[in-house]
Design a protein around this motif. Sequence first.
Motif, PDB file in Angstrom:
ATOM      1  N   VAL A   1       0.855  -1.198   0.000  1.00  0.00           N
ATOM      2  CA  VAL A   1       0.000   0.000   0.000  1.00  0.00           C
ATOM      3  C   VAL A   1       0.886   1.242   0.000  1.00  0.00           C
ATOM      4  N   ILE A   2       0.540   2.187  -0.877  1.00  0.00           N
ATOM      5  CA  ILE A   2       1.287   3.455  -0.934  1.00  0.00           C
ATOM      6  C   ILE A   2       0.438   4.528  -0.274  1.00  0.00           C
ATOM      7  N   LYS A   3       1.086   5.337   0.586  1.00  0.00           N
ATOM      8  CA  LYS A   3       0.387   6.515   1.124  1.00  0.00           C
ATOM      9  C   LYS A   3       0.853   7.713   0.320  1.00  0.00           C
ATOM     10  N   CYS A   4      -0.094   8.514  -0.168  1.00  0.00           N
ATOM     11  CA  CYS A   4       0.284   9.679  -0.974  1.00  0.00           C
ATOM     12  C   CYS A   4      -0.840  10.702  -0.884  1.00  0.00           C
ATOM     13  N   ARG A   5      -0.659  11.818  -1.589  1.00  0.00           N
ATOM     14  CA  ARG A   5      -1.713  12.840  -1.576  1.00  0.00           C
ATOM     15  C   ARG A   5      -2.699  12.629  -2.723  1.00  0.00           C
ATOM     16  N   ALA A   6      -3.933  13.010  -2.469  1.00  0.00           N
ATOM     17  CA  ALA A   6      -4.941  13.013  -3.541  1.00  0.00           C
ATOM     18  C   ALA A   6      -5.936  14.113  -3.228  1.00  0.00           C
ATOM     19  N   ALA A   7      -6.581  14.640  -4.276  1.00  0.00           N
ATOM     20  CA  ALA A   7      -7.622  15.649  -4.089  1.00  0.00           C
ATOM     21  C   ALA A   7      -8.952  14.913  -4.052  1.00  0.00           C
ATOM     22  N   VAL A   8      -9.598  14.936  -2.884  1.00  0.00           N
ATOM     23  CA  VAL A   8     -10.834  14.173  -2.713  1.00  0.00           C
ATOM     24  C   VAL A   8     -12.031  15.123  -2.770  1.00  0.00           C
ATOM     25  N   ALA A   9     -13.044  14.730  -3.540  1.00  0.00           N
ATOM     26  CA  ALA A   9     -14.329  15.447  -3.526  1.00  0.00           C
ATOM     27  C   ALA A   9     -15.241  14.633  -2.603  1.00  0.00           C
ATOM     28  N   TRP A  10     -15.521  15.168  -1.422  1.00  0.00           N
ATOM     29  CA  TRP A  10     -16.330  14.422  -0.435  1.00  0.00           C
ATOM     30  C   TRP A  10     -17.813  14.462  -0.781  1.00  0.00           C
ATOM     31  N   ALA A  11     -18.245  15.569  -1.393  1.00  0.00           N
ATOM     32  CA  ALA A  11     -19.669  15.718  -1.734  1.00  0.00           C
ATOM     33  C   ALA A  11     -19.783  16.705  -2.893  1.00  0.00           C
ATOM     34  N   PRO A  12     -20.884  16.642  -3.674  1.00  0.00           N
ATOM     35  CA  PRO A  12     -21.033  17.588  -4.784  1.00  0.00           C
ATOM     36  C   PRO A  12     -21.075  19.036  -4.293  1.00  0.00           C
ATOM     37  N   GLY A  13     -20.542  19.936  -5.117  1.00  0.00           N
ATOM     38  CA  GLY A  13     -20.644  21.364  -4.812  1.00  0.00           C
ATOM     39  C   GLY A  13     -19.649  21.874  -3.784  1.00  0.00           C
ATOM     40  N   LYS A  14     -18.745  20.997  -3.302  1.00  0.00           N
ATOM     41  CA  LYS A  14     -17.755  21.398  -2.294  1.00  0.00           C
ATOM     42  C   LYS A  14     -16.378  21.498  -2.952  1.00  0.00           C
ATOM     43  N   PRO A  15     -15.470  22.359  -2.411  1.00  0.00           N
ATOM     44  CA  PRO A  15     -14.113  22.371  -2.976  1.00  0.00           C
ATOM     45  C   PRO A  15     -13.431  21.019  -2.735  1.00  0.00           C
ATOM     46  N   LEU A  16     -12.423  20.746  -3.512  1.00  0.00           N
ATOM     47  CA  LEU A  16     -11.651  19.517  -3.307  1.00  0.00           C
ATOM     48  C   LEU A  16     -10.838  19.653  -2.034  1.00  0.00           C
ATOM     49  N   SER A  17     -10.609  18.538  -1.311  1.00  0.00           N
ATOM     50  CA  SER A  17      -9.665  18.649  -0.201  1.00  0.00           C
ATOM     51  C   SER A  17      -8.501  17.700  -0.425  1.00  0.00           C
ATOM     52  N   VAL A  18      -7.301  18.275  -0.305  1.00  0.00           N
ATOM     53  CA  VAL A  18      -6.088  17.482  -0.538  1.00  0.00           C
ATOM     54  C   VAL A  18      -5.823  16.692   0.741  1.00  0.00           C
ATOM     55  N   GLU A  19      -5.861  15.369   0.619  1.00  0.00           N
ATOM     56  CA  GLU A  19      -5.796  14.470   1.778  1.00  0.00           C
ATOM     57  C   GLU A  19      -4.692  13.449   1.571  1.00  0.00           C
ATOM     58  N   GLU A  20      -4.270  12.828   2.690  1.00  0.00           N
ATOM     59  CA  GLU A  20      -3.415  11.652   2.540  1.00  0.00           C
ATOM     60  C   GLU A  20      -4.333  10.448   2.306  1.00  0.00           C
ATOM     61  N   VAL A  21      -4.066   9.691   1.256  1.00  0.00           N
ATOM     62  CA  VAL A  21      -4.891   8.514   0.951  1.00  0.00           C
ATOM     63  C   VAL A  21      -3.994   7.276   0.887  1.00  0.00           C
ATOM     64  N   GLU A  22      -4.621   6.112   1.000  1.00  0.00           N
ATOM     65  CA  GLU A  22      -3.880   4.857   0.797  1.00  0.00           C
ATOM     66  C   GLU A  22      -4.287   4.318  -0.561  1.00  0.00           C
ATOM     67  N   VAL A  23      -3.286   3.895  -1.318  1.00  0.00           N
ATOM     68  CA  VAL A  23      -3.541   3.323  -2.645  1.00  0.00           C
ATOM     69  C   VAL A  23      -3.071   1.873  -2.617  1.00  0.00           C
ATOM     70  N   ALA A  24      -4.020   0.957  -2.718  1.00  0.00           N
ATOM     71  CA  ALA A  24      -3.701  -0.482  -2.636  1.00  0.00           C
ATOM     72  C   ALA A  24      -2.939  -0.923  -3.881  1.00  0.00           C
ATOM     73  N   PRO A  25      -2.186  -2.019  -3.785  1.00  0.00           N
ATOM     74  CA  PRO A  25      -1.450  -2.516  -4.961  1.00  0.00           C
ATOM     75  C   PRO A  25      -2.407  -2.964  -6.055  1.00  0.00           C
ATOM     76  N   PRO A  26      -1.918  -3.012  -7.287  1.00  0.00           N
ATOM     77  CA  PRO A  26      -2.779  -3.457  -8.387  1.00  0.00           C
ATOM     78  C   PRO A  26      -3.110  -4.935  -8.246  1.00  0.00           C
ATOM     79  N   LYS A  27      -4.359  -5.283  -8.531  1.00  0.00           N
ATOM     80  CA  LYS A  27      -4.740  -6.707  -8.580  1.00  0.00           C
ATOM     81  C   LYS A  27      -4.439  -7.233  -9.986  1.00  0.00           C
TER      82      LYS A  27
END
Length: 362
Positions: free
Chosen positions: A1-27
């Motif tokens: 699993v890689i931890k990195c930044r991503a811009a997440v849209a939590w709900a419509p009409g809201k600004p993006l929030s740059v968060e730390e996310v986990e990205v699982a390995p490719p299946k």
Amino acid sequence: VIKCRAAVAWAPGKPLSVEEVEVAPPKAGEVRIKLVAAGICCTDEHLLQGCFPKAEFPVIPGHEGAGIVESVGEGVTSMKPGDKVIPLCHPQCGECSFCRNPESNYCQKSHFSELQNLLPDKTSRFSCKGKQIHHFLWVSTFAEYTVVPEYAVAKIDAAAPLDKVCLFGCGFSTGYGAAINTAKVKPGSTCAIFGLGGVGLSVVMGCKAAGASRIIAVDINNDKFAKAKQLGATDCVNPRDFKKPIQEVLTEMTGHGVDYSFEAIGKPDTMIAALASCNMSTGVFVMVGEVDAGSEISIDPMLLLTGRTWKGTVVGGWKSRECIPKLVSSYLEKKFNPDLLITHTLPFAQVNEGFELLRAGK
Ligand code: NAD
Ligand code: ZN
């Protein structure tokens, strides 16, 4: 699993929030990509406003990017770590009946046939604060790492500058292909392009490359005209400068309307105006813009009865895995210059400012 930044849209009409996310390995059959650059296309704005059909939140948007393969899942043979790639918001599985039809570029694994909010096994590779985050069109390029099915990734020339060719993932390829593949613009013809964002300006480039003799660029923002001219427009028209409808203006300018018209805005009214601007008998209108989910368009049937053609295009009609690498190679051979479409370059943390610039028509 890689931890990195991503811009997440939590709900419509809201600004993006740059968060730390986990990205699982490719299946199996998947590829994990380290993204280097991403463009902002109006389709991301449709998603953020909650107007993109069948999208789900929270989601990592972005569908126009370029990067480097970080790792591959079991069975992936067409690429390896270190390869430069463009993730494809419109895939080419190569197996469905549409992929096997040389006339079609609509793969049945596309979002409109098989939702791309999760990967094909119906799970997500993204999580944030213990919550599953949705993919967007499988590609989610507003993340430092993403996981995409192999058949939605195009391997490109190792010499390609990723901060430039990211536009080939959507905007440039869409507009350029709309003229070349969908309309099949003929040398010496007349064209009108409604909307001069990244997509519309790429239509201008496609019309010019196809040898159109008159290219009329239409926008309500006069600031768009200098670049349109630089890319090949012969005339620039602002509908707000006229009392009569723009279709009448264009018909008078050309005698019987243009041979090909394109709408790259995404509004019912401008679609109808663009349709009515092409020759009533032989004119071809190509719908490139996406109208908000759920909208309908009603037209006077006479507009079509006399012979006009109304066409649509998905990512410019290219069979994506096969053709986008060839387009990148043509770019490296300097056959066209989409670098002119790049108006601003921002660090990832300023992704919301990028959207402000898009909304302001900059
Ligand atoms: P953009 O916002 O950068 O550009 C839109 C342009 O239209 C702007 O210059 C704006 O001033 C102009 N405009 C707005 N209202 C107008 C009016 N009434 N008359 C004339 N001009 C007007 O958008 P973009 O990123 O270039 O995308 C354009 C459209 O293409 C969007 O709807 C997007 O979703 C769609 N799109 C479709 C595909 C596809 O595969 N078919 C792919 C990518 C984008
Ligand atoms: Zn397919």
